[in-house]
Design a protein around this motif. Structure first.
Motif, PDB file in Angstrom:
ATOM      1  N   ALA A 146       0.817  -1.214   0.000  1.00 36.46           N
ATOM      2  CA  ALA A 146       0.000   0.000   0.000  1.00 36.46           C
ATOM      3  C   ALA A 146       0.849   1.262   0.000  1.00 36.46           C
ATOM      4  CB  ALA A 146      -0.924  -0.001   1.218  1.00 36.46           C
ATOM      5  N   ARG A 147       2.159   1.118  -0.131  1.00 35.81           N
ATOM      6  CA  ARG A 147       3.031   2.293  -0.022  1.00 35.81           C
ATOM      7  C   ARG A 147       3.717   2.610  -1.352  1.00 35.81           C
ATOM      8  NH1 ARG A 147       7.301   1.757   4.348  1.00 35.81           N
ATOM      9  NH2 ARG A 147       7.702  -0.217   3.298  1.00 35.81           N
ATOM     10  N   PRO A 148       3.447   3.792  -1.925  1.00 34.34           N
ATOM     11  CA  PRO A 148       4.203   4.231  -3.093  1.00 34.34           C
ATOM     12  C   PRO A 148       5.608   4.661  -2.655  1.00 34.34           C
ATOM     13  CG  PRO A 148       2.117   5.428  -2.868  1.00 34.34           C
ATOM     14  CD  PRO A 148       2.388   4.741  -1.571  1.00 34.34           C
ATOM     15  N   ILE A 149       6.597   4.229  -3.402  1.00 39.14           N
ATOM     16  CA  ILE A 149       7.983   4.603  -3.125  1.00 39.14           C
ATOM     17  C   ILE A 149       8.451   5.510  -4.256  1.00 39.14           C
ATOM     18  CG2 ILE A 149      10.319   3.767  -2.716  1.00 39.14           C
ATOM     19  CD1 ILE A 149       9.054   1.116  -1.824  1.00 39.14           C
ATOM     20  N   LEU A 150       8.796   6.731  -3.910  1.00 40.72           N
ATOM     21  CA  LEU A 150       9.191   7.728  -4.904  1.00 40.72           C
ATOM     22  C   LEU A 150      10.711   7.822  -4.978  1.00 40.72           C
ATOM     23  CD1 LEU A 150       6.199   8.464  -4.351  1.00 40.72           C
ATOM     24  CD2 LEU A 150       6.833  10.852  -4.671  1.00 40.72           C
ATOM     25  N   LYS A 151      11.234   7.513  -6.140  1.00 36.48           N
ATOM     26  CA  LYS A 151      12.661   7.682  -6.377  1.00 36.48           C
ATOM     27  C   LYS A 151      12.892   9.128  -6.781  1.00 36.48           C
ATOM     28  CE  LYS A 151      16.279   6.396  -9.638  1.00 36.48           C
ATOM     29  NZ  LYS A 151      16.541   5.690 -10.904  1.00 36.48           N
ATOM     30  N   VAL A 152      13.483   9.905  -5.881  1.00 35.24           N
ATOM     31  CA  VAL A 152      13.622  11.353  -6.100  1.00 35.24           C
ATOM     32  C   VAL A 152      15.064  11.775  -6.349  1.00 35.24           C
ATOM     33  CG1 VAL A 152      11.582  11.801  -4.696  1.00 35.24           C
ATOM     34  CG2 VAL A 152      13.847  11.854  -3.620  1.00 35.24           C
ATOM     35  N   GLN A 153      15.992  10.822  -6.226  1.00 37.30           N
ATOM     36  CA  GLN A 153      17.413  11.178  -6.351  1.00 37.30           C
ATOM     37  C   GLN A 153      18.182   9.955  -6.797  1.00 37.30           C
ATOM     38  OE1 GLN A 153      19.845   9.886  -3.943  1.00 37.30           O
ATOM     39  NE2 GLN A 153      21.542  10.920  -4.968  1.00 37.30           N
ATOM     40  N   GLU A 154      19.238  10.165  -7.523  1.00 33.74           N
ATOM     41  CA  GLU A 154      20.108   9.066  -7.936  1.00 33.74           C
ATOM     42  C   GLU A 154      21.542   9.538  -7.949  1.00 33.74           C
ATOM     43  OE1 GLU A 154      20.432   5.591 -11.312  1.00 33.74           O
ATOM     44  OE2 GLU A 154      19.422   7.442 -11.830  1.00 33.74           O
ATOM     45  N   GLY A 155      22.468   8.596  -7.775  1.00 35.35           N
ATOM     46  CA  GLY A 155      23.880   8.929  -7.801  1.00 35.35           C
ATOM     47  C   GLY A 155      24.406   9.342  -6.444  1.00 35.35           C
ATOM     48  N   CYS A 156      25.720   9.405  -6.328  1.00 35.13           N
ATOM     49  CA  CYS A 156      26.352   9.729  -5.050  1.00 35.13           C
ATOM     50  C   CYS A 156      27.634  10.505  -5.301  1.00 35.13           C
ATOM     51  CB  CYS A 156      26.646   8.438  -4.282  1.00 35.13           C
ATOM     52  SG  CYS A 156      27.361   8.680  -2.647  1.00 35.13           S
ATOM     53  N   ASN A 157      27.860  11.540  -4.493  1.00 38.37           N
ATOM     54  CA  ASN A 157      29.075  12.349  -4.619  1.00 38.37           C
ATOM     55  C   ASN A 157      30.180  11.897  -3.672  1.00 38.37           C
ATOM     56  OD1 ASN A 157      27.772  13.828  -6.553  1.00 38.37           O
ATOM     57  ND2 ASN A 157      27.446  15.639  -5.288  1.00 38.37           N
ATOM     58  N   PHE A 159      32.886   8.957  -2.423  1.00 43.14           N
ATOM     59  CA  PHE A 159      33.628   7.871  -3.046  1.00 43.14           C
ATOM     60  C   PHE A 159      34.262   7.015  -1.957  1.00 43.14           C
ATOM     61  CE2 PHE A 159      33.013  10.648  -6.576  1.00 43.14           C
ATOM     62  CZ  PHE A 159      32.998   9.826  -7.703  1.00 43.14           C
ATOM     63  N   CYS A 160      33.429   6.228  -1.293  1.00 38.76           N
ATOM     64  CA  CYS A 160      33.934   5.314  -0.269  1.00 38.76           C
ATOM     65  C   CYS A 160      34.852   4.295  -0.931  1.00 38.76           C
ATOM     66  CB  CYS A 160      32.778   4.615   0.439  1.00 38.76           C
ATOM     67  SG  CYS A 160      31.649   5.752   1.273  1.00 38.76           S
ATOM     68  N   SER A 161      35.865   3.856  -0.218  1.00 36.09           N
ATOM     69  CA  SER A 161      36.891   3.025  -0.833  1.00 36.09           C
ATOM     70  C   SER A 161      36.398   1.653  -1.275  1.00 36.09           C
ATOM     71  CB  SER A 161      38.071   2.859   0.135  1.00 36.09           C
ATOM     72  OG  SER A 161      37.677   2.122   1.278  1.00 36.09           O
ATOM     73  N   PHE A 162      35.267   1.196  -0.699  1.00 41.27           N
ATOM     74  CA  PHE A 162      34.764  -0.147  -1.003  1.00 41.27           C
ATOM     75  C   PHE A 162      33.638  -0.144  -2.033  1.00 41.27           C
ATOM     76  CE2 PHE A 162      32.455   1.577   2.605  1.00 41.27           C
ATOM     77  CZ  PHE A 162      31.138   1.459   2.180  1.00 41.27           C
ATOM     78  N   CYS A 163      33.171   1.043  -2.446  1.00 40.42           N
ATOM     79  CA  CYS A 163      31.894   1.149  -3.159  1.00 40.42           C
ATOM     80  C   CYS A 163      32.057   1.456  -4.640  1.00 40.42           C
ATOM     81  CB  CYS A 163      31.020   2.207  -2.489  1.00 40.42           C
ATOM     82  SG  CYS A 163      29.337   2.265  -3.140  1.00 40.42           S
ATOM     83  N   ILE A 164      31.337   0.695  -5.458  1.00 41.06           N
ATOM     84  CA  ILE A 164      31.378   0.890  -6.907  1.00 41.06           C
ATOM     85  C   ILE A 164      30.241   1.793  -7.387  1.00 41.06           C
ATOM     86  CG2 ILE A 164      29.874  -1.051  -7.559  1.00 41.06           C
ATOM     87  CD1 ILE A 164      33.279  -0.216  -9.199  1.00 41.06           C
ATOM     88  N   ILE A 165      29.308   2.133  -6.499  1.00 37.03           N
ATOM     89  CA  ILE A 165      28.080   2.836  -6.881  1.00 37.03           C
ATOM     90  C   ILE A 165      28.320   4.175  -7.589  1.00 37.03           C
ATOM     91  CG2 ILE A 165      25.948   3.879  -6.020  1.00 37.03           C
ATOM     92  CD1 ILE A 165      25.975   0.805  -6.190  1.00 37.03           C
ATOM     93  N   PRO A 166      29.247   5.046  -7.105  1.00 40.09           N
ATOM     94  CA  PRO A 166      29.459   6.316  -7.834  1.00 40.09           C
ATOM     95  C   PRO A 166      29.868   6.109  -9.289  1.00 40.09           C
ATOM     96  CG  PRO A 166      30.437   6.440  -5.663  1.00 40.09           C
ATOM     97  CD  PRO A 166      30.058   5.001  -5.870  1.00 40.09           C
ATOM     98  N   PHE A 167      30.559   4.986  -9.558  1.00 38.91           N
ATOM     99  CA  PHE A 167      30.967   4.686 -10.929  1.00 38.91           C
ATOM    100  C   PHE A 167      29.810   4.081 -11.720  1.00 38.91           C
ATOM    101  CE2 PHE A 167      34.624   4.262  -8.093  1.00 38.91           C
ATOM    102  CZ  PHE A 167      35.498   5.181  -8.649  1.00 38.91           C
ATOM    103  N   THR A 200      19.739   6.902  -4.214  1.00 38.86           N
ATOM    104  CA  THR A 200      21.034   6.271  -3.954  1.00 38.86           C
ATOM    105  C   THR A 200      21.636   6.802  -2.654  1.00 38.86           C
ATOM    106  OG1 THR A 200      21.381   6.211  -6.350  1.00 38.86           O
ATOM    107  CG2 THR A 200      23.273   5.710  -4.946  1.00 38.86           C
ATOM    108  N   GLN A 201      21.564   8.102  -2.460  1.00 37.61           N
ATOM    109  CA  GLN A 201      21.998   8.748  -1.230  1.00 37.61           C
ATOM    110  C   GLN A 201      21.027   9.899  -0.972  1.00 37.61           C
ATOM    111  OE1 GLN A 201      22.985   8.737   1.675  1.00 37.61           O
ATOM    112  NE2 GLN A 201      25.197   8.588   1.507  1.00 37.61           N
ATOM    113  N   LEU A 202      19.891   9.577  -0.353  1.00 43.72           N
ATOM    114  CA  LEU A 202      18.784  10.521  -0.215  1.00 43.72           C
ATOM    115  C   LEU A 202      19.189  11.823   0.457  1.00 43.72           C
ATOM    116  CD1 LEU A 202      15.742  11.024  -0.588  1.00 43.72           C
ATOM    117  CD2 LEU A 202      15.393   9.995   1.669  1.00 43.72           C
ATOM    118  N   SER A 203      20.083  11.744   1.434  1.00 44.83           N
ATOM    119  CA  SER A 203      20.461  12.959   2.160  1.00 44.83           C
ATOM    120  C   SER A 203      21.254  13.931   1.297  1.00 44.83           C
ATOM    121  CB  SER A 203      21.263  12.603   3.424  1.00 44.83           C
ATOM    122  OG  SER A 203      22.303  11.694   3.127  1.00 44.83           O
ATOM    123  N   GLN A 204      21.705  13.509   0.108  1.00 45.11           N
ATOM    124  CA  GLN A 204      22.382  14.401  -0.826  1.00 45.11           C
ATOM    125  C   GLN A 204      21.413  14.966  -1.862  1.00 45.11           C
ATOM    126  OE1 GLN A 204      25.853  12.452  -2.491  1.00 45.11           O
ATOM    127  NE2 GLN A 204      26.847  12.239  -0.505  1.00 45.11           N
TER     128      GLN A 204
END
Length: 434
Positions: A146-157, A159-167, A200-204
């Protein structure tokens, strides 16, 4: 084209789920038939993940399965694996088209051009994020019960050493506040009581267009009369200033639920992870939140077995985790990702130690979740009926407690109930209507 069947398979995160739904919708609107991935289809689209080596293997396995089901089908690989390692995927004989995240919105046109032009060779679409992508980010909606999930942001600024997501996802792109508010108003008018904001990083949110940040968005959304609850997905503590924390904890419309990834509770490991905060910084934010709203659920993510997490670091991390009143912990075992800085670090953790540490933290998470829920036994709480399972209604509180509700009320309605029984899992709770 109208008689062609399209099947989409999604691997990985909610972002991929959103985007798969959008892809299906585009094909459906153009007259294609959307079918189950287990069926014989003319076009198979595999929305891949690359967060771990297992995700890569799963993606390749599903790609092979698609071509085996219909050798004449057009097989498209998209998603994060296709973005980060397009050449690797292009070597697979089962694949006809490789499309990275950068051009995922163009898949319909790319597939139609491929079919109309009757290409004999593979298509490998340029996987460089275009400047225009950062100006035209569109909000998308995915429904979870019953819950709509709104994707309002994508990507991340970050660059954590373990994370491939920004790429794999690129820099921060955000939908416009006006568009999000308009979509939320439509959903509220249709009777939906709670929306979930995710990214991806909502707080950004808003770090790209500078037209407004998360606080500005929340102020506008909270003014929507028929919208009763706004829930936020994962955020980073570095973006949570006092004004934002105050607004979230004081506004009755915003769910008292913070998911704040810590990843490790040892300062040396955090530094090696390039997380840009200390355990003390993290605890300070949590204490600030709980002082303002003690009922709040604090959730987190933790990675076990990071290359530099020696026994001392792990033991120190455990001690700090015990101090923090988490409502739940999502535990992940470190997996090396090619292209990240962490691959250059020599690991001091054996595979067996990784496995043991993961289980230790999962046991701690279970106990902390039980302790959190126990605080609300026999207390009257407001539940939103979000789904039904085995003939029983499942409700969700503002502070993320799930429970079976003994009620005649329908899905998407609120009910006041007392939590009377705690089970082993979050949905084994029983709440009796007051």
């Amino acid at each position: 084209m109208k008689n062609l069947k399209v099947a989409v398979n999604t691997i990985g995160c909610r972002m991929n789920q959103f985007e798969s739904s959008a892809i299906e919708e585009k094909f459906f609107e153009k007259g294609y038939q959307i079918t189950d991935f287990e069926d014989i289809a003319d076009i198979y689209i595999i929305n891949t993940c690359t967060v771990t080596n297992d995700a890569d293997r799963t993606s390749r396995k599903i790609i092979r399965k698609a071509k085996k089901q219909n050798p004449r089908a057009v097989v498209v690989a998209t998603g994060c694996y296709a973005q980060v390692k397009p050449e690797e995927l292009a070597k697979m004989e089962e694949i006809d088209i490789v499309v990275g995240n950068s051009h995922k919105t163009d898949i319909l046109d790319i597939v139609e051009n491929y079919i109309n032009e009757k290409f004999q060779e593979k298509i490998l679409v340029n996987n460089i994020f275009r400047e225009n992508d950062f100006k035209t980010f569109q909000i998308s909606t995915f429904f979870e019960g019953a819950r709509p999930i709104l994707k309002v942001q994508e990507g991340c600024n970050s660059f954590c050493s373990f994370c491939i997501i920004p790429f794999a996802r690129g820099k921060v792109r955000s939908a416009k506040i006006e568009d999000i508010v308009n979509q939320a108003k439509i959903l509220a008018e249709r009777g939906y009581k709670e929306i979930v904001l995710t990214g991806t990083q909502l707080s950004q949110y808003g770090y790209d267009h500078k037209e407004g940040y998360l606080l500005d968005l929340l102020k506008k959304l909270s003014e929507i009369e028929n919208l009763k609850r706004i829930r936020l997905s994962s955020m980073g503590i570095n973006e949570l200033n006092d004004e934002l924390i105050d607004f979230i904890t004081e506004n009755p419309k915003i769910a008292k639920h913070f998911h704040l990834s810590i990843q490790s509770a040892d300062d040396k490991v955090l530094k090696d992870m390039r997380r840009d905060y200390t355990v003390k910084d993290y605890i300070k934010v949590v204490e600030k939140i709980l002082k303002k709203a003690p009922e709040t659920a604090i959730g987190t993510d933790i990675i076990t077995g990071f290359p530099t997490e020696d026994k001392t670091a792990f033991e120190n991390s455990l001690k700090n985790i015990e101090k923090i009143p988490f409502a739940y912990i999502h535990v992940f075992t470190y997996s090396e990702r090619e292209g990240t800085i962490a691959t250059k670090l020599k690991s001091v953790v054996s595979p067996q130690e990784k496995k043991e540490r993961t289980q230790i933290l999962r046991d701690i998470s279970y106990q902390k979740n039980l302790e959190f829920r126990r605080k609300f036994l026999q207390k009257e709480m407001e539940f939103l009926i979000i789904s039904e399972k085995d003939g029983k209604k499942i409700g969700l509180t503002s502070n993320y407690i799930h429970a079976y509700i003994e009620t005649e009320k329908d899905i998407n309605q609120f009910v006041n109930a007392k939590l009377s029984i705690l089970g082993k899992e979050r949905e084994d709770n029983i709440a009796v209507e007051c």
